[in-house]
Design a protein around this motif. Sequence first.
Motif, PDB file in Angstrom:
ATOM      1  N   MET A 192       0.828  -1.212   0.000  1.00  0.00           N
ATOM      2  CA  MET A 192       0.000   0.000   0.000  1.00  0.00           C
ATOM      3  C   MET A 192       0.865   1.266   0.000  1.00  0.00           C
ATOM      4  N   ASP A 193       2.049   1.170   0.587  1.00  0.00           N
ATOM      5  CA  ASP A 193       2.980   2.306   0.529  1.00  0.00           C
ATOM      6  C   ASP A 193       3.340   2.567  -0.948  1.00  0.00           C
ATOM      7  N   ALA A 194       3.681   1.485  -1.652  1.00  0.00           N
ATOM      8  CA  ALA A 194       4.053   1.626  -3.066  1.00  0.00           C
ATOM      9  C   ALA A 194       2.881   2.150  -3.901  1.00  0.00           C
ATOM     10  N   THR A 196       0.519   4.040  -2.869  1.00  0.00           N
ATOM     11  CA  THR A 196       0.404   5.470  -2.549  1.00  0.00           C
ATOM     12  C   THR A 196       1.475   6.274  -3.293  1.00  0.00           C
ATOM     13  N   HIS A 197       2.697   5.742  -3.349  1.00  0.00           N
ATOM     14  CA  HIS A 197       3.763   6.446  -4.095  1.00  0.00           C
ATOM     15  C   HIS A 197       3.334   6.681  -5.543  1.00  0.00           C
ATOM     16  N   ALA A 198       2.793   5.619  -6.164  1.00  0.00           N
ATOM     17  CA  ALA A 198       2.438   5.708  -7.577  1.00  0.00           C
ATOM     18  C   ALA A 198       1.330   6.741  -7.795  1.00  0.00           C
ATOM     19  N   VAL A 261      -0.931  12.510   1.437  1.00  0.00           N
ATOM     20  CA  VAL A 261      -0.976  11.271   2.239  1.00  0.00           C
ATOM     21  C   VAL A 261       0.316  11.131   3.027  1.00  0.00           C
ATOM     22  N   HIS A 262       1.437  11.356   2.347  1.00  0.00           N
ATOM     23  CA  HIS A 262       2.722  11.215   3.042  1.00  0.00           C
ATOM     24  C   HIS A 262       2.932  12.311   4.089  1.00  0.00           C
ATOM     25  N   SER A 263       2.450  13.513   3.827  1.00  0.00           N
ATOM     26  CA  SER A 263       2.564  14.570   4.852  1.00  0.00           C
ATOM     27  C   SER A 263       1.827  14.156   6.120  1.00  0.00           C
ATOM     28  N   PRO A 275       3.296   1.958  11.556  1.00  0.00           N
ATOM     29  CA  PRO A 275       4.207   1.704  10.431  1.00  0.00           C
ATOM     30  C   PRO A 275       3.820   2.538   9.205  1.00  0.00           C
ATOM     31  N   HIS A 276       4.849   2.971   8.482  1.00  0.00           N
ATOM     32  CA  HIS A 276       4.666   3.913   7.379  1.00  0.00           C
ATOM     33  C   HIS A 276       3.611   3.462   6.350  1.00  0.00           C
ATOM     34  N   GLY A 277       3.737   2.222   5.888  1.00  0.00           N
ATOM     35  CA  GLY A 277       2.806   1.735   4.857  1.00  0.00           C
ATOM     36  C   GLY A 277       1.379   1.671   5.361  1.00  0.00           C
ATOM     37  N   ALA A 279       0.079   3.479   7.781  1.00  0.00           N
ATOM     38  CA  ALA A 279      -0.413   4.855   7.940  1.00  0.00           C
ATOM     39  C   ALA A 279      -0.878   5.406   6.592  1.00  0.00           C
ATOM     40  N   ASN A 280      -0.113   5.163   5.547  1.00  0.00           N
ATOM     41  CA  ASN A 280      -0.517   5.623   4.211  1.00  0.00           C
ATOM     42  C   ASN A 280      -1.801   4.948   3.764  1.00  0.00           C
ATOM     43  N   ALA A 281      -1.870   3.635   4.006  1.00  0.00           N
ATOM     44  CA  ALA A 281      -3.042   2.869   3.578  1.00  0.00           C
ATOM     45  C   ALA A 281      -4.316   3.429   4.211  1.00  0.00           C
TER      46      ALA A 281
HETATM   47 FE   LIG Z   1       6.201   6.035   1.382  1.00  0.00          FE
END
Ligand SMILES: [Fe+2]
Length: 382
Positions: A192-194, A196-198, A261-263, A275-277, A279-281
């Motif tokens: 889900m982190d990836a 979100t990056h995309a 999302v990352h902010s 965890p980062h991923g 949190a983004n998810a």
């Molecule tokens: Fe990330």
Amino acid sequence: MNYSIFQSPRDILYGQDTVNLVGEKAIKFGKKVMIITGKHSSKKTGALDKVLDSLKKNNLDFVVFNDIESDPSANTVRKGVEVAGENGIDIIVALGGGSALDASKAISMVASNGGDIVDYEDNIPHKEGIPIIAVPTTAGTGSEVSKFSIITDTDRKIKMLIANDLLIPKVAILDPKLTLMMPPSVTAATGMDAFTHAIEAYISKASQRTSDLYAIKAIELISRNLAKAVLKGDDLEARENMMVGQMYAGLAFTNSSTALVHSMSRPLGAYYGVPHGLANALLLPEVMKFNRAACADRFKAIAAAMGENIHGKSTREISYMTIDTIKNVFLETGLPTKLKEVGVDESNFENMAEDAIKSRTTLLNPRKPTVEQLIEIYKTIY
Ligand SMILES: [Fe+2]
């Protein structure tokens, strides 16, 4: 002058068993290798042994620095710099998830440029770091191709985002077999982190033609393979598609940017250790709802990449459909869907929103938020 620049590692090797080529690549940079990794997982999965075998075959000397915790701290970086200095290291092999890779980049930079890692948040180092060969064992952060390193300053309770093209590893080696042992929850969160990056790279104000190509292809690969990789960890085809997809996402966001999302996810990590991923998810569907009207046109390509039939539908209809499909990708992972399920309480929403609004990635978000709107988003997913 108006121009775009696309930056990446010098070599990106991907495919099954490419980890066995670490030694062959390392020898071009020198003789003394520092392997930077976490305490347990790369040992347990056999990834560390594969790296060591390859280094031994090439007669390289090595030290193993396996002190990297998840969300690596400034103190860990300081220890790593000491080890690099004492051993006269020529090359770093960064082995593990985003934490090992991010810590390696920070150690490489400080070992060459001196000073302390907390000074690097604002000051751009000027000298090349110790060259890095990055070997990810998760499919998510894209750190092996990116110019970012996130280091936690535990004293100030913040996650420092250090950004510099000198941080891009020289070589990235992506062996999907190294991700086969990832447990479903880690596969889900890093995937889900990836994802979100995309998506964020594509809708960011810093998006550019080349990063768009990678972002869209990453959205396609990740949306169609993430649930498969979560449900059936030994599905090597899904693992390979996720590995390549997250690398494309990494190339996209390092040359464009992430966004809101990352902010908003960084404070969740800094205040509550989410965890980062994950949190983004949790944030992604709601933040996309917030962004919808500002980038509805861009949502068309995202919907098409995820396999939606967009013919004959209005931009508005497609934009809502896009949010639903993004949410489905998230729900299929089986991750928690509310902040209260992951140990977050409401007491810091205002502080977190204040931190998030100051972030550079907020400036590059397609819609400019207020602190109140960010608090509202945290509340909605609470
Ligand atoms: Fe990330």
